[in-house]
Design a protein around this motif. Structure first.
Motif, short mmCIF file in Angstrom:
data_model
loop_
_atom_site.label_atom_id
_atom_site.label_comp_id
_atom_site.label_asym_id
_atom_site.label_seq_id
_atom_site.Cartn_x
_atom_site.Cartn_y
_atom_site.Cartn_z
N GLY A 73 0.84 -1.20 0.00
CA GLY A 73 0.00 0.00 0.00
C GLY A 73 0.87 1.24 0.00
O GLY A 73 2.08 1.17 -0.14
N PRO A 74 0.21 2.40 0.19
CA PRO A 74 0.94 3.66 0.19
C PRO A 74 2.03 3.67 1.26
O PRO A 74 1.91 3.05 2.30
N ASP A 75 3.06 4.43 0.99
CA ASP A 75 4.24 4.51 1.85
C ASP A 75 3.91 5.23 3.17
O ASP A 75 3.44 6.37 3.16
N MET B 269 -3.87 2.28 5.44
CA MET B 269 -5.09 1.56 5.05
C MET B 269 -5.38 0.45 6.04
O MET B 269 -4.51 0.04 6.81
N VAL B 270 -6.58 -0.10 5.94
CA VAL B 270 -6.99 -1.21 6.80
C VAL B 270 -6.00 -2.38 6.67
O VAL B 270 -5.72 -3.07 7.65
N ASN C 82 -13.67 4.49 4.25
CA ASN C 82 -13.38 4.27 2.84
C ASN C 82 -11.97 3.69 2.76
O ASN C 82 -11.04 4.24 3.35
N ASN C 83 -11.83 2.58 2.04
CA ASN C 83 -10.53 1.90 2.01
C ASN C 83 -10.10 1.62 0.59
O ASN C 83 -10.80 0.90 -0.14
N GLY C 84 -8.98 2.21 0.18
CA GLY C 84 -8.47 1.97 -1.16
C GLY C 84 -9.17 2.83 -2.20
O GLY C 84 -10.23 3.41 -1.94
N ALA C 85 -8.57 2.90 -3.37
CA ALA C 85 -9.08 3.78 -4.44
C ALA C 85 -10.53 3.46 -4.80
O ALA C 85 -11.38 4.35 -4.86
N LEU D 87 -5.58 6.10 7.68
CA LEU D 87 -6.84 5.49 8.14
C LEU D 87 -7.70 6.49 8.92
O LEU D 87 -7.19 7.21 9.77
N HIS D 88 -8.99 6.53 8.61
CA HIS D 88 -9.90 7.43 9.32
C HIS D 88 -11.32 6.91 9.30
O HIS D 88 -11.73 6.23 8.37
#
Ligand code: AMP
Length: 128
Positions: A12-14, A64-65, A101-104, A113-114
């Motif tokens: 996932g994102p850095d 992300m989750v 909301n998770n991922g594009a 994460l929120h």
């Protein structure tokens, strides 16, 4: 339940890249902060989608989750607990919605994460 090693490594994102939420945590940019403790921060969404729209975020930058570990189970519960306390404080006695909301394709735009706390109007289902 033991899930360690069950999933492929996540790319996932850095985590090292500071997001806009990281900058809010570090007070580099302003936000309307409504709650803070050692684990999390809650502030009003800059583009509210409902009369109450608050974001509850962990202070630790989990993108992300998928990056959650078994050690984060308590943290995730805490985010929901704080959201529920804020909903009470906002007077959302008739209900509200908590959204991650998770991922594009999940509609995530900020990779920290929120939990969205949305309320103060009747919310339709399913979301778009
Ligand atoms: P998501 O699309 O689930 O990743 O949600 C990101 C949310 O962050 C959106 O609802 C944005 O309106 C909100 N947002 C982005 N920048 C800011 C900011 N500087 N202050 C408060 N909320 C923000």
């Amino acid at each position: 339940m033991h899930l360690d090693g069950f999933f492929a490594p996540c790319h996932g994102p850095d985590v090292a890249t500071k997001t806009i939420f990281g900058k809010i945590i570090d007070r580099e940019i302003p936000a309307d902060i409504v709650f803070e403790d050692e684990q999390c921060l809650a502030f009003r969404d800059i583009h509210p989608a409902a009369p109450t729209h608050i974001l509850v975020i962990p202070k630790r930058p989990i993108p992300m989750v998928e990056q959650l570990t078994p050690a984060d189970e308590g943290l995730v519960g805490h985010l929901f607990y704080v959201a529920a306390q804020l909903a009470k404080k906002e007077g959302l006695a008739d209900g509200y919605r908590l959204v991650v909301n998770n991922g594009a394709e999940g509609g995530q735009t900020v990779f920290h994460l929120h939990v969205h706390l949305l309320g103060g109007r009747s919310l339709s289902w399913p979301p778009g």
